[in-house]
Scaffold this motif. Sequence first.
Motif, PDB file in Angstrom:
ATOM      1  N   TYR A  44       0.858  -1.180   0.000  1.00 47.30           N
ATOM      2  CA  TYR A  44       0.000   0.000   0.000  1.00 47.30           C
ATOM      3  C   TYR A  44       0.894   1.230   0.000  1.00 47.30           C
ATOM      4  O   TYR A  44       1.117   1.847   1.013  1.00 47.30           O
ATOM      5  N   SER A  45       1.463   1.547  -1.154  1.00 47.97           N
ATOM      6  CA  SER A  45       2.283   2.763  -1.160  1.00 47.97           C
ATOM      7  C   SER A  45       1.976   3.560  -2.421  1.00 47.97           C
ATOM      8  O   SER A  45       1.569   2.998  -3.433  1.00 47.97           O
ATOM      9  N   LEU A  46       2.222   4.859  -2.353  1.00 49.14           N
ATOM     10  CA  LEU A  46       1.896   5.739  -3.472  1.00 49.14           C
ATOM     11  C   LEU A  46       3.103   5.930  -4.372  1.00 49.14           C
ATOM     12  O   LEU A  46       4.245   5.866  -3.918  1.00 49.14           O
ATOM     13  N   SER A  47       2.854   6.203  -5.643  1.00 50.90           N
ATOM     14  CA  SER A  47       3.938   6.567  -6.554  1.00 50.90           C
ATOM     15  C   SER A  47       4.425   7.965  -6.168  1.00 50.90           C
ATOM     16  O   SER A  47       3.713   8.710  -5.471  1.00 50.90           O
ATOM     17  N   THR A  48       5.614   8.330  -6.652  1.00 48.99           N
ATOM     18  CA  THR A  48       6.155   9.658  -6.330  1.00 48.99           C
ATOM     19  C   THR A  48       5.215  10.740  -6.854  1.00 48.99           C
ATOM     20  O   THR A  48       4.973  11.748  -6.188  1.00 48.99           O
ATOM     21  N   ASP A  49       4.658  10.515  -8.057  1.00 51.28           N
ATOM     22  CA  ASP A  49       3.733  11.507  -8.629  1.00 51.28           C
ATOM     23  C   ASP A  49       2.527  11.703  -7.732  1.00 51.28           C
ATOM     24  O   ASP A  49       2.082  12.822  -7.486  1.00 51.28           O
ATOM     25  N   ASP A  50       2.001  10.569  -7.252  1.00 53.12           N
ATOM     26  CA  ASP A  50       0.819  10.667  -6.396  1.00 53.12           C
ATOM     27  C   ASP A  50       1.155  11.371  -5.079  1.00 53.12           C
ATOM     28  O   ASP A  50       0.365  12.153  -4.558  1.00 53.12           O
ATOM     29  N   GLU A  51       2.352  11.055  -4.543  1.00 54.41           N
ATOM     30  CA  GLU A  51       2.793  11.733  -3.306  1.00 54.41           C
ATOM     31  C   GLU A  51       2.832  13.242  -3.541  1.00 54.41           C
ATOM     32  O   GLU A  51       2.369  14.020  -2.718  1.00 54.41           O
ATOM     33  N   GLU A  52       3.417  13.621  -4.695  1.00 60.49           N
ATOM     34  CA  GLU A  52       3.541  15.057  -4.995  1.00 60.49           C
ATOM     35  C   GLU A  52       2.175  15.692  -5.133  1.00 60.49           C
ATOM     36  O   GLU A  52       1.939  16.809  -4.695  1.00 60.49           O
ATOM     37  N   LEU A  84      -0.561  14.822  -3.694  1.00 58.63           N
ATOM     38  CA  LEU A  84      -1.150  15.024  -2.366  1.00 58.63           C
ATOM     39  C   LEU A  84      -0.529  16.233  -1.669  1.00 58.63           C
ATOM     40  O   LEU A  84      -1.224  17.022  -1.036  1.00 58.63           O
ATOM     41  N   GLU A  85       0.800  16.364  -1.806  1.00 58.67           N
ATOM     42  CA  GLU A  85       1.490  17.494  -1.168  1.00 58.67           C
ATOM     43  C   GLU A  85       0.970  18.821  -1.712  1.00 58.67           C
ATOM     44  O   GLU A  85       0.720  19.774  -0.990  1.00 58.67           O
ATOM     45  N   GLN A  86       0.823  18.843  -3.059  1.00 57.17           N
ATOM     46  CA  GLN A  86       0.346  20.068  -3.708  1.00 57.17           C
ATOM     47  C   GLN A  86      -1.078  20.382  -3.234  1.00 57.17           C
ATOM     48  O   GLN A  86      -1.413  21.524  -2.924  1.00 57.17           O
ATOM     49  N   PHE A  87      -1.882  19.342  -3.146  1.00 57.66           N
ATOM     50  CA  PHE A  87      -3.263  19.531  -2.699  1.00 57.66           C
ATOM     51  C   PHE A  87      -3.290  20.039  -1.254  1.00 57.66           C
ATOM     52  O   PHE A  87      -4.071  20.927  -0.898  1.00 57.66           O
ATOM     53  N   PHE A  88      -2.393  19.502  -0.431  1.00 54.94           N
ATOM     54  CA  PHE A  88      -2.313  19.936   0.964  1.00 54.94           C
ATOM     55  C   PHE A  88      -2.008  21.440   1.029  1.00 54.94           C
ATOM     56  O   PHE A  88      -2.604  22.185   1.802  1.00 54.94           O
ATOM     57  N   GLY A  89      -1.068  21.859   0.159  1.00 54.52           N
ATOM     58  CA  GLY A  89      -0.713  23.282   0.104  1.00 54.52           C
ATOM     59  C   GLY A  89      -1.932  24.122  -0.263  1.00 54.52           C
ATOM     60  O   GLY A  89      -2.174  25.182   0.326  1.00 54.52           O
ATOM     61  N   GLU A  90      -2.702  23.635  -1.245  1.00 48.02           N
ATOM     62  CA  GLU A  90      -3.892  24.385  -1.664  1.00 48.02           C
ATOM     63  C   GLU A  90      -4.893  24.508  -0.523  1.00 48.02           C
ATOM     64  O   GLU A  90      -5.465  25.566  -0.278  1.00 48.02           O
ATOM     65  N   ILE A  91      -5.105  23.392   0.182  1.00 46.19           N
ATOM     66  CA  ILE A  91      -6.055  23.403   1.296  1.00 46.19           C
ATOM     67  C   ILE A  91      -5.582  24.388   2.367  1.00 46.19           C
ATOM     68  O   ILE A  91      -6.372  25.173   2.912  1.00 46.19           O
ATOM     69  N   GLN A  92      -4.277  24.374   2.649  1.00 46.66           N
ATOM     70  CA  GLN A  92      -3.738  25.309   3.660  1.00 46.66           C
ATOM     71  C   GLN A  92      -3.991  26.754   3.244  1.00 46.66           C
ATOM     72  O   GLN A  92      -4.442  27.577   4.029  1.00 46.66           O
ATOM     73  N   ARG A  93      -3.695  27.044   1.944  1.00 45.34           N
ATOM     74  CA  ARG A  93      -3.883  28.417   1.441  1.00 45.34           C
ATOM     75  C   ARG A  93      -5.345  28.834   1.531  1.00 45.34           C
ATOM     76  O   ARG A  93      -5.676  29.899   2.026  1.00 45.34           O
ATOM     77  N   GLU A  94      -6.208  27.955   1.045  1.00 40.33           N
ATOM     78  CA  GLU A  94      -7.627  28.313   1.007  1.00 40.33           C
ATOM     79  C   GLU A  94      -8.216  28.463   2.416  1.00 40.33           C
ATOM     80  O   GLU A  94      -9.134  29.246   2.632  1.00 40.33           O
ATOM     81  N   SER A  95      -7.672  27.696   3.369  1.00 45.19           N
ATOM     82  CA  SER A  95      -8.253  27.778   4.721  1.00 45.19           C
ATOM     83  C   SER A  95      -7.962  29.137   5.359  1.00 45.19           C
ATOM     84  O   SER A  95      -8.641  29.541   6.297  1.00 45.19           O
ATOM     85  N   ASN A  96      -6.956  29.855   4.840  1.00 41.55           N
ATOM     86  CA  ASN A  96      -6.701  31.212   5.355  1.00 41.55           C
ATOM     87  C   ASN A  96      -7.660  32.235   4.770  1.00 41.55           C
ATOM     88  O   ASN A  96      -7.647  33.396   5.140  1.00 41.55           O
ATOM     89  N   LEU A  97      -8.442  31.803   3.799  1.00 36.89           N
ATOM     90  CA  LEU A  97      -9.333  32.736   3.089  1.00 36.89           C
ATOM     91  C   LEU A  97     -10.781  32.277   3.241  1.00 36.89           C
ATOM     92  O   LEU A  97     -11.589  32.399   2.336  1.00 36.89           O
ATOM     93  N   PHE A  98     -11.092  31.753   4.422  1.00 33.83           N
ATOM     94  CA  PHE A  98     -12.358  31.056   4.627  1.00 33.83           C
ATOM     95  C   PHE A  98     -13.270  31.893   5.520  1.00 33.83           C
ATOM     96  O   PHE A  98     -13.313  31.702   6.724  1.00 33.83           O
ATOM     97  N   LEU A  99     -13.958  32.865   4.913  1.00 33.84           N
ATOM     98  CA  LEU A  99     -14.770  33.800   5.715  1.00 33.84           C
ATOM     99  C   LEU A  99     -16.264  33.646   5.488  1.00 33.84           C
ATOM    100  O   LEU A  99     -17.054  34.236   6.213  1.00 33.84           O
TER     101      LEU A  99
END
Length: 531
Positions: A9-17, A19-34
């Motif tokens: 049960y492991s992810l490819s490097t592309d899939d890992e990346e 997820l990381e990119q998506f995590f960044g997006e979620i972090q950014r958007e959560s600062n703009l959540f009014l």
Amino acid sequence: MRCQWLCEYSLSTDDEERLEQFFGEIQRESNLFLGYPCNGIFDYSPLLKFLQYPINNVGDPYLPSNYHLNTHAFECEVLEIFQDLTQAPPGSTWGYITNGGTEGNHYGLFLARELMPDGIVYYSQDAHYSIDKVLRCLGLHSIMIRSQADGSMDLEDLRETLRIHRDVPAIVCATIGTTMKGAVDDIAGIQAIFRDLALKRHYLHADAALGGMILPFIDHPPPWNFAAGIDSIAISGHKMIGSPIPCGVVLAKKTHVDRIAQSVEYIGTLDTTLSGSRNGLTPLFLWYALHTIGVDGFKRIVPNCLHMADYAIAQLNGLERNAWRHPYSNIVVFDRPSPVVTQRWQLACNGTLTHLIAMPHVVKEQVDQLIADIQALEPQPESSISEIPVCETVLGGTNEEITLVGSAEDHLLTQVSTALASAGISIEDFTAVKAAGGSIIHMRVNDRERALQILNEHLDIGRCYGQSRPFSNEEATQILTQVNYHTVSQDALLVKLVDKPGALAELMKNVANMTLPFAVYVWFGADQGVP
Ligand SMILES: Cc1ncc(COP(=O)(O)O)c(C=O)c1O
């Protein structure tokens, strides 16, 4: 991780990346959540260990079941707290933890239909859209009642409509905190109408998705709960309490629930809930929040949210945005700003209105930034061009380029720079040609694909040219002429800006309302000094 049959049960490097990119997006958007009523502040990390089990709360939380991996005991404790908060007489109500407010409304109106299959449901124009859907699912007859300007149900319209249908059982779905304006329907007034019209068969469901976790914590709330005679109530758990998984609570008078209980041998318990399999983690989250923050904690949190709402009102009214709120609500209603702002801050809109919801995660800095963004897109008083530092220009770059053409009325530069800044996209090189009739922007960005997506989503741009170099003045003139704009002057203004997302948006705030009779060249450097 490995299962017993040696599957990796492991992810490819592309899939890992990814997820990381998506995590960044979620972090950014959560600062703009009014704009939505979901508390973004919680920490359930001590509960992470429970994620490794197939916990499922299938069945009635109060009864034993064959499925032992459940959190029924915690669920019952959470329900007990909500029974207190809703002033239910001890032992008189039954309930369960739902997937959210919508399921709670579905359950409440389902009970009403089982008790009064020939009843008519009355709900207001400002009721949540889930009510309409639930009524269709249940095949219930319904009549929509007018709302008043403040968002509450118009009781004169309700009285008149009920009077006409006096021979039919009345099921009223009242809203305790409407979605857009935070209004609380007048429960005492509705009960008085039942009495005045001598309506013996009636049912009152309270949709208290957000209000159910606000009114218990403020002084002198309007009547809203079992003490005011309601039959059932739905409250969201992921709103004021906060949860990474949507959830809610539904409570109803036990006497009603007994009518629909059915025994199911497969699970070895009564099938009293709407869903079969039910989330077993959310009862743990709610239990954890209510045991760590506690009722006393919410007595501090909720009034502070109202203070933050007042701060937002003061700032918005500084810009003449007609901001207001109900005394018992953290929803600040104000005039709808430009789409770039509503998109950036995730503000839900309804006609000419939008709202900001002062949830516990909202801080003054975010309100201030929202105000700055609104200002950036509003007409500003004329400022002197000489305030802008003039320096040499460096243009260049061969890829990642975008060229845009818009009309003079577009405030194209402001819109583009604000939209890209809000998405965290950096503009690396930039040329703008602005004349009385139109403007062309040629720029190089750090993420062309995303920039185009943002621009297409948020802006109504006349044309987009895919040229990979800046336009010459002759070409710009030609394009503007093609799209019926006036010719462009040959004069130029050179500006150097700090190289960071938002720098151009800041500049445009100052020049937004000027018609510049010349080209503007901008150079992004490491600092603001003129070389
Ligand atoms: C008044 C009201 N009722 C119901 C809902 C639906 O709740 P949920 O999203 O938890 O299903 C909402 C959501 O905002 C709401 O404001």
